[in-house]
Motif scaffolding. Structure first.
Motif, mmCIF file in Angstrom:
data_model
loop_
_atom_site.group_PDB
_atom_site.id
_atom_site.type_symbol
_atom_site.label_atom_id
_atom_site.label_comp_id
_atom_site.label_asym_id
_atom_site.label_seq_id
_atom_site.Cartn_x
_atom_site.Cartn_y
_atom_site.Cartn_z
ATOM 1 N N ASP A 29 -17.460 -10.306 -23.767
ATOM 2 C CA ASP A 29 -16.719 -9.084 -23.526
ATOM 3 C C ASP A 29 -16.000 -8.360 -24.534
ATOM 4 O O ASP A 29 -15.251 -9.247 -25.194
ATOM 5 N N ARG A 31 -13.077 -5.846 -24.880
ATOM 6 C CA ARG A 31 -12.512 -4.916 -23.970
ATOM 7 C C ARG A 31 -10.982 -4.655 -24.678
ATOM 8 O O ARG A 31 -10.324 -5.542 -25.177
ATOM 9 N N LYS A 43 -14.010 -0.885 -21.817
ATOM 10 C CA LYS A 43 -14.835 -1.846 -22.339
ATOM 11 C C LYS A 43 -16.103 -1.382 -23.195
ATOM 12 O O LYS A 43 -16.497 -0.121 -22.603
ATOM 13 N N THR A 45 -19.905 -2.173 -24.910
ATOM 14 C CA THR A 45 -21.023 -2.998 -25.176
ATOM 15 C C THR A 45 -22.178 -2.244 -25.790
ATOM 16 O O THR A 45 -22.338 -1.221 -26.014
#
Length: 458
Positions: A29, A31, A43, A45
């Motif tokens: 992750d 974040r 967050k 991605t």
């Protein structure tokens, strides 16, 4: 797109000193924590899926006007950026930006767009943009309401898949029932509620479907077989209900369901879903225009659990039954990231039969199943492990004399879970031709396709 990328870079630079790398389902992750506990966060991605494909094309296929019985192409099946977060205890937002099916024919006139001149640089768009408010939470149970552009809908888990965690190389797209017809790559403008109440996970929504005229292609002409209507626009109602026998599934992002947890959770679910819309389709009968309701529903079971936790072995399986009523005679061909642009052997009453296309959507019944087995961690030493799989789709559509029997065989090389994986897949599909006896299409032959996919996801 430049504005979106600039914002992402700004957030990344601000958060650089506070980036946290966690490991859930072998997925790291990135974040930025908004409070000391980390419960409030933003967050980011990224997922990219590249296809290298050798396809045996349907008879009569042409690529940029040249005959092509076989093609090799390279393309971006999906490239996605996500930005989402929990702003307060109750407020959540989610956005996704990206493109799909980007190969050399992307934007070719009459293929992905209806007009000229073509433009290969217009493919990226917002897939999702929504806000949620949590009205109640008690332990793992919660109820949320939200709205915006979203994939939250009904029918099945594969109608709203988490694309970075797919076990098979691709999802069964027939389950994304109105894909790019009255939605935006399965997303709709909707108001919805989703939640977890004890063992039951639910999502229900009311959507305002897009007009078929805005999907970038010339709408099918009104004829004796049902097609999406251009008048009497109505709202769409969707629902999916999942009973969790063991562990509950991840409920962070709205709608999206995990393909496989790679043995990190013990999941056994029973699910049922539906999509319904009044007067969604029309057809011509004599001089009369008749409207049909769209009624789709499914029942299914999903299993994903460890076999040996110490070794890391796991199994994943799915079996579902789908009843797809789009109205009398509805049938639509589709081919994922079709490598071709035309055909010299069209089939009466349907379009887009070139390349790797087959009758993907139709009025009738579908049985779909898939199964996979993850070998022990470290099977390939520091290079990861393997997960072979197989899938089978049986579609008995009214317009087909012979049902669709589509199967896929493949193996995932899990270099680092879903973060880095290489998938080799073989797909075998039926090819149809006009029948001289009726309105139904007859099976003519079978064709295959070899695809190597490289996924990078973080």
């Amino acid at each position: 797109m430049k504005i979106v990328l600039a914002l992402l870079l700004l957030i990344s630079s601000v958060a650089m000193s506070q980036v946290k790398l966690t490991d859930d389902n072998n997925k790291s992750d990135i974040r930025y924590s908004l409070n000391p506990s980390g419960y409030h966060y933003v967050k980011f991605t990224f997922t990219n899926q590249v296809w290298f494909r050798l396809n045996d094309n349907n008879p009569g296929t042409t690529v940029l006007s040249d005959p092509a019985s076989q093609t090799f192409d390279i393309g971006l099946r999906r490239t996605r950026l996500q930005l989402f977060g929990q702003i307060t205890d109750r407020i959540f937002f989610y956005t996704q930006f990206g493109l799909n099916n980007f190969n050399k024919t992307n934007g070719f006139p009459g293929y992905n767009t209806a007009g000229t001149p073509s433009n290969r640089k217009v493919a990226a768009f917002f897939h999702d943009a929504l806000g949620e408010y949590e009205v109640q939470r008690k332990g793992n149970s919660f109820i949320r309401f939200g709205g915006g552009l979203t994939i939250v809908n009904g029918l099945s888990r594969f109608s709203q898949p988490s694309i970075s965690t797919i076990m098979t190389m691709d999802v069964p797209i027939f389950a994304q029932a109105t894909a790019d017809q009255t939605d935006q790559f399965s997303r709709k403008l909707a108001v919805y509620s989703r939640g977890q109440i004890g063992k039951i996970n639910y999502r229900i929504s009311v959507a305002d479907p897009f007009p078929i005229e805005t999907n970038g292609a010339v709408p099918p002409a009104l004829n004796a077989n049902s097609v999406f209507a251009q008048k009497k626009h109505k709202k769409q109602f969707d629902g999916l209900f999942i009973y969790n026998l063991f562990d509950t599934e991840d409920n962070t992002t709205p709608g999206y369901t995990t393909g496989t947890y790679l043995g990190k959770r013990k999941i056994l679910n029973i699910e049922a879903g539906f999509i319904a819309q009044k007067n969604a389709l029309w057809r011509k009968e004599g001089v009369d225009t008749l409207y049909s309701n769209m009624n789709l529903w499914s029942i299914a079971s999903y299993l994903d659990m460890p076999v040996n936790k110490e070794k890391g072995t796991a199994v994943s399986a799915y079996l579902g039954y789908f009843h797809t009523d789009y109205g009398k005679g509805y049938l639509r061909y589709n081919g994922s990231m079709n490598p071709a642009t035309g055909t010299t052997l069209p089939i009466t009453g349907v379009s887009g039969t070139h390349g790797n296309a087959y009758p993907m959507f139709g009025t009738g019944n579908v049985i779909y199943s898939q199964a996979g087995y993850k070998f022990k961690d470290g099977l390939l030493g520091s290079q990861g492990t393997l997960m072979p799989y197989a899938s089978l789709q049986y579609s008995d559509y009214d317009r087909l004399w012979d049902p669709v029997l589509l199967y896929n065989l493949g193996v995932n090389w899990l270099m680092k879970g879903h973060n880095g994986k290489l998938t080799l897949n073989y797909e075998n599909r039926p090819v149809y031709k006009n029948s001289t006896l009726s309105n139904e299409l007859q099976k003519d032959m079978r064709k295959g396709s070899w695809i190597l996919q490289y996924q990078v996801s973080i």
